[in-house]
Design an enzyme around this catalytic site. Structure first.
Site, PDB file in Angstrom:
ATOM      1  N   CYS A 161      -1.334  -2.209  -5.314  1.00 11.22           N
ATOM      2  CA  CYS A 161      -1.293  -2.683  -6.704  1.00 11.22           C
ATOM      3  C   CYS A 161      -2.706  -3.022  -7.187  1.00 11.22           C
ATOM      4  CB  CYS A 161      -0.398  -3.913  -6.817  1.00 11.22           C
ATOM      5  SG  CYS A 161      -0.307  -4.572  -8.505  1.00 11.22           S
ATOM      6  N   LYS A 211       2.410   0.482   1.417  1.00 10.54           N
ATOM      7  CA  LYS A 211       2.111   1.399   0.319  1.00 10.54           C
ATOM      8  C   LYS A 211       0.665   1.182  -0.103  1.00 10.54           C
ATOM      9  CE  LYS A 211       3.972   2.928  -4.156  1.00 10.54           C
ATOM     10  NZ  LYS A 211       2.893   2.625  -5.107  1.00 10.54           N
TER      11      LYS A 211
END
Length: 488
Positions: free
Chosen positions: A115, A154
């Site tokens: 992110c 991720k």
């Protein structure tokens, strides 16, 4: 018997973690349309660690509830073997504590390391972790060793292919089950091309499954495009974000459903699982996109409740029928609980309908303290409190035993402490003993404390030992129990 098969990350079509989008209604809808695995929205470790796990018998869900009663994460049996819990964390021990909290209710645990938003990177989470491979290794190794469910992470790609591949190889050695790669650098946005070549280089460099992400803008417009993106990246699986947010029927082999039908399916899940109307509205607005300026879009934007959202989409009858079913179920559960409560009642327990209101007592003085002082004066064993929590409304009831007699309030309270104070009040009133209320006039415990304070000051002036005897300290400290509160 349900067999819990370990989650496989090869050949899968996956709903990506999306803030405000990846809540339970969207996850279930994606599964209905053909998604193999669904990731929840990123949830921050500190927020999750404040939560209590609660079985919601009305909705048939497992809820993780914050101290302010807000549901932070909700899941259900339908997705238990398909949902991956994604967390934001920059600390290995906190990450492990969260993983252990949710482990029994999810199929896997993921750490967000991609992110790029400031709220995440400022806390050293998300893409900020990409510059700290030691911390990445610590977090992932701790999780892999500490839980039984598969662990994934991720990431976004680094400025160079070589650096990205080296980082992924190091991540692979931690023992994770798969790695999702968003094929953009942390400073790039959806309008920038996705770097399929970098994802492909990663796929060819490691043996664990690589999940390709970031293809919605350039590749994925319909189901057949998913395979095209997978081939371009040589990835094991594909993770879809915005294309699924716009129309989750992207997972249907047979093709996209009309948007109106998709939105109605979504609303059914939102009502069925009591999704907060602001979240429901946000997701529907993402689906409408360019249609937000239509009359229907404007009505949706103005809606201020789930009921009003249903009215916008001509689903008022569905809303009324579903809420009526829930109210009936809630009433039925309340009756069952009351029956169980009646059955568990000990006829020897003395009961009164009382509550503890701290405004009626001096600061630092409570009924529990008065009861403890009375027991010591009368040479009885200290009071013993047994507290239970009711799952339906999460209220508490406590029974206090004093001199082999039990006492309780018939009213249930919102906290364990309040329930225990109410039980103490019942006991004190039954015994005809003062409970310390302001209206009772002179407060013996306060006066006793003042006398002992004066004695300590005098001792200090004389240079005597200032240590306070332990038996005197105990006079002003409530006895508390470290035992977990059982649910009825």
């Amino acid at each position: 018997m349900t067999v819990n098969t370990p989650l496989c990350f090869r050949g899968k079509k996956i709903l990506a973690p999306m803030v405000r989008v990846g809540t339970l209604p969207m996850r279930l809808l994606a599964l209905d349309y053909g998604a193999d695995i669904v990731y929840c929205e990123e949830l921050i470790d500190l927020k999750m660690l404040q939560c209590k796990r609660v079985i919601n018998e009305v909705l048939e869900t497992v809820d993780f509830v914050a101290p302010n009663e807000r549901v932070v994460f909700r899941t259900c049996e339908r997705e238990r073997h398909s949902v991956v819990f994604q967390m934001g964390s920059a600390d290995a021990e906190r990450a492990l504590a969260v993983a252990k909290l949710v482990e029994s209710d999810v199929a896997g645990i993921d750490v967000n390391m991609g992110c790029p938003k400031e709220y995440s990177t400022k806390a050293s989470m998300g893409a900020a972790l990409l510059t700290d491979p030691d911390k990445i290794e610590s977090i992932l190794t701790t999780l892999v060793k500490g839980i039984c469910k598969p662990v994934t992470c991720k990431i976004r790609i680094l400025p160079s292919v070589e650096d990205t591949v080296n980082l992924v190889k190091r991540i692979e050695k931690t023992g994770i089950a798969a790695i999702a790669v968003h094929g953009r650098k942390k400073e790039e946005r959806p309008q920038h091309p996705v770097h399929c070549d970098v994802i492909k280089a990663i796929s060819e460099a490691v043996t664990i499954p690589v999940i390709a992400n970031g293809g919605s803008h350039d590749f994925i417009k319909e189901y057949t495009d998913i395979e095209t993106f997978q081939k371009a990246t040589a990835a094991s699986s594909v993770m879809i974000a915005r294309a699924a947010m716009w129309n989750p029927s992207i997972f249907r082999k047979e093709g996209l459903f009309p948007l109106k039908e998709v939105m109605q399916d979504y609303i059914k899940y939102a009502v069925r699982y009591d999704n907060h109307y602001t979240n429901t509205k946000y997701c529907l607005c993402q689906m409408l996109r360019e249609q937000l300026e239509t009359p229907q879009g404007k009505k949706l934007h103005a809606a201020q409740s789930t009921q009003e959202i249903c009215e916008v989409f001509e689903m008022a009858d569905f809303y009324e029928e579903t809420t009526a079913v829930f109210e009936g179920k809630k009433t039925s559960l309340e009756i069952e609980i009351q029956d169980e409560d009646d059955q568990m009642e000990d006829p020897d327990v003395i009961k009164m309908a009382v509550r503890f209101d701290k405004r009626e007592y001096p600061p630092q003085i409570t009924p529990k303290m008065y009861l403890l002082e009375w027991c010591r004066k009368e040479k009885h064993p200290q009071p013993v409190y047994e507290t239970v929590q009711r799952p339906l409304d999460r209220l508490f009831c406590s029974v206090v035993t004093v001199a082999e007699q039990k006492y309780r309030s018939t009213l249930w309270d919102k906290s364990k402490k309040l329930a225990e104070q109410a039980a103490a009040i019942v006991c004190l009133r039954t015994l005809g003993v003062p409970e310390g209320k302001l209206c009772e006039g002179e407060n013996q415990l306060i006066n006793k404390r003042k006398r002992e304070d004066r004695e300590r000051l005098n001792n200090r002036d004389r240079g005597e030992d200032l240590a306070e005897p332990s038996h005197k300290k105990a006079n002003f400290v409530e006895e508390t129990s470290d035992v977990n509160v059982p649910k009825m």
